[in-house]
Design an enzyme around this catalytic site. Structure first.
Site, PDB file in Angstrom:
ATOM      1  N   GLU A   1       1.419  -1.216   0.207  1.00 22.38           N
ATOM      2  CA  GLU A   1      -0.046   0.025   0.060  1.00 22.38           C
ATOM      3  C   GLU A   1       0.632   1.381  -0.114  1.00 22.38           C
ATOM      4  O   GLU A   1       0.486   2.246  -1.065  1.00 22.38           O
ATOM      5  CB  GLU A   1      -1.216   0.136   1.281  1.00 22.38           C
ATOM      6  CG  GLU A   1      -1.795   0.711   0.978  1.00 22.38           C
ATOM      7  CD  GLU A   1      -3.139   0.799   1.929  1.00 22.38           C
ATOM      8  OE1 GLU A   1      -4.249   0.001   1.849  1.00 22.38           O
ATOM      9  OE2 GLU A   1      -3.605   1.386   3.674  1.00 22.38           O
TER      10      GLU A   1
ATOM     11  N   HIS B   1       4.951 -27.599   3.127  1.00 18.82           N
ATOM     12  CA  HIS B   1       4.437 -28.593   2.945  1.00 18.82           C
ATOM     13  C   HIS B   1       3.269 -28.217   1.801  1.00 18.82           C
ATOM     14  O   HIS B   1       2.941 -29.006   1.544  1.00 18.82           O
ATOM     15  CB  HIS B   1       4.013 -29.059   4.227  1.00 18.82           C
ATOM     16  CG  HIS B   1       4.695 -30.559   4.947  1.00 18.82           C
ATOM     17  ND1 HIS B   1       5.479 -31.056   5.048  1.00 18.82           N
ATOM     18  CD2 HIS B   1       5.344 -29.551   5.608  1.00 18.82           C
ATOM     19  CE1 HIS B   1       5.856 -31.429   5.983  1.00 18.82           C
ATOM     20  NE2 HIS B   1       6.261 -30.690   6.770  1.00 18.82           N
TER      21      HIS B   1
ATOM     22  N   LYS C   1     -12.584   2.566  -3.514  1.00 25.86           N
ATOM     23  CA  LYS C   1     -14.065   2.569  -2.291  1.00 25.86           C
ATOM     24  C   LYS C   1     -14.697   3.512  -3.117  1.00 25.86           C
ATOM     25  O   LYS C   1     -16.236   2.770  -3.114  1.00 25.86           O
ATOM     26  CB  LYS C   1     -13.166   3.078  -0.656  1.00 25.86           C
ATOM     27  CG  LYS C   1     -12.639   2.592   0.127  1.00 25.86           C
ATOM     28  CD  LYS C   1     -12.030   3.125   0.988  1.00 25.86           C
ATOM     29  CE  LYS C   1     -11.024   2.365   2.143  1.00 25.86           C
ATOM     30  NZ  LYS C   1     -10.714   3.513   3.418  1.00 25.86           N
TER      31      LYS C   1
END
Length: 507
Positions: free
Chosen positions: A327, A358, A476
């Site tokens: 950001e 794994h 937004k």
């Protein structure tokens, strides 16, 4: 081809933190020459401005002051008379009573981004160091997702009469946060008007007066919402959200771990601040992290950094660093608004190392794509609350984790010429190791501050404003329009988006 020559030792040590950059394939002479070429001419002045709280966030016309939140002059570092300290001790002592007179047992931090990731990460990492003498048990929970999934899991295990909600929001208007707040309010008021037979007005008053704390840079909005001034904590607009865990946004850290642990965390960060400000280049941990990262991004054209902690207490670090770094420096325009057509901040990803072995480590060892990595490991762990036999067994597990960390790091660096898969372990992946002799609140704070200063330095090199987020803000705004279209059952975007909006009508 795998590397055959052994790399020389390159380490910096600070208060139990060992930064090992031996596997970056860079000598002190080469990194010094690169710094001379890439650090801006006014770097020392810019760094000093950050330390003094006078560095300018140009696009938002604000100073950048998060470093001051943990300085020796911070109200959290000295004295017990601040509202922050009093709130924490009241909650942790059982002296905070809910609307029906019962002591608070649970705290739910509702926030998103910097109001969630830092407090969540640190509370999880440092819970075992809780230092306050606490006869009263208080549990802290974290809710951030706008879809309500986390709230769905938390509400059934807490009691409305004994739960305080922290609304942590710099703007005190974030849509994600208040979607969760609104649902929590409905849940609480239903309980108070039903089981406790309070009138709607009494229930609303009890909720506001006894079950909410606001933490924001917008005190008027907290007052407008109805939170009593005594239950409001503020911080400056000049403290960026993703740099705010050192401020009052760290309330959930203190409720989880105690005031003294929070102060020790800040002290460790402040020590890293001094180190960043004063240490010479080849002994300066954040500067070395930044320059190695820029070298890998520009000279080696590696576009990603894997964050691989080998201690479960650092489990949330990769997510935290994604926001902090991406950001801040994931931008294609300079601080002055000019377009950039060269690489800037890398993709940050990763996961808990022992589990990653794994899963995605196969790709790291033999996959096609180049990568850089930061390994984080704790060399020793005390477990005094257990019997000697359990302590010894846990110490062996810690050694197992350290051994695996060092082994995989070595293989990613040097590769292998095994007969079973000759030349299929190419190695040559540059990486750092951040090793702690012991994890403490101070050393944890130091590591987080080091990453902050790394991001700051890289932003200066790339001429970015690391303290705004225009892409997030635009997203937004677009989401607001999309939500309005869903509410109106009327899409006017593109065929795909309009189609999905149309499907919302059929539920």
């Amino acid at each position: 081809m795998p590397r055959k020559e052994l790399l020389p030792l390159q380490q910096v040590t600070l208060n139990g933190l060992i930064f090992d950059w031996s596997y970056q394939f860079l000598s002190p002479e080469k990194i010094t020459a690169f710094a001379a070429k890439r650090l801006p001419a006014n770097f020392n002045e810019q760094r000093a401005a950050l330390m003094q709280g006078t560095f300018k966030n140009i696009s938002e016309n604000r100073k950048v002051t998060h470093v001051l939140s943990r300085s020796s002059h911070s109200p959290f570092r000295n004295g017990d008379d601040s509202r922050f300290v009093q709130m924490v001790r009241r909650l942790r002592s059982g002296n905070w009573l809910g609307a029906t007179g019962k002591p608070i047992t649970d705290i739910v931090n509702i926030g998103v981004g910097g109001s969630d990731l830092g407090p969540l990460m640190t509370s999880f990492a440092l819970k075992e160091f809780a230092s306050d003498v606490q006869q009263h048990q208080v549990n802290t929970h974290f809710v951030s997702s706008m879809d309500g999934g986390q709230l769905y899991a938390v509400l059934p295990i807490v009691n409305p009469e004994t739960t305080v909600f922290i609304i942590a929001s710099k703007s005190f208007g974030t849509l994600d946060t208040f979607a969760n707040v609104d649902t929590a309010k409905i849940w609480a008021l239903e309980h108070f008007t039903g089981q406790n037979k309070l009138s709607p007005d009494q229930a609303e008053h009890g909720w506001l007066e006894h079950h909410l704390i606001g933490v924001s840079a917008s005190p008027q909005k907290m007052t407008d919402y109805g939170i009593p001034p005594a239950h409001q904590l503020t911080f400056d607009q000049s403290v960026g959200g993703r740099f705010s865990m050192w401020s009052t946004i760290g309330l959930a850290i203190a409720t989880s771990c105690g005031v003294e642990v929070f102060r020790r965390l800040q002290q460790g960060a402040a020590e890293m601040d001094r180190h960043f400000a004063e240490a010479p280049l080849t002994e300066n941990i954040p500067l070395l992290m930044a320059l190695c990262g820029v070298y890998n991004r520009e000279e080696r054209e590696i576009n990603n950094l894997a964050v691989l902690p080998y201690d479960g207490r650092f489990r949330h670090l990769p997510s935290y660093l994604q926001q902090l770094d991406m950001e801040s420096n994931g931008k294609q325009c300079t601080a002055s608004g000019e377009a950039i057509d060269t690489p800037t901040g890398p993709i940050i990803w990763g996961g808990f190392g022992p589990n990653g072995q794994h899963a995605f480590f196969q790709h790291l060892h033999q996959g096609y794509d180049a990568f850089c990595a930061d390994f984080i490991v704790v060399l020793h762990r005390k477990a005094k609350q257990f019997s000697p036999a359990v302590q010894a067994s846990l110490a062996e597990q810690q050694e197992l984790s350290v051994a695996n960390c060092l082994a995989h790091r070595h293989l990613m660096t040097y590769g292998s010429e095994s007969e079973q898969a000759r030349n299929h372990y190419p190695g040559n992946n540059p990486n750092n190791l951040l090793a702690l002799v012991h994890l403490t609140p101070e050393s944890f704070g130091a590591i987080i501050a080091a990453y902050e200063h790394k991001v700051f330095t890289q932003g200066l090199i790339w001429q970015l404003n690391s303290f705004d987020q225009p892409g997030v803000e635009l997203g937004k705004k677009v989401a607001e329009g999309t939500l309005a279209a869903i509410h109106n059952k009327n899409g006017h975007f593109d065929a795909s988006t309009d189609s999905i909006i149309g499907l919302t009508r059929d539920i």
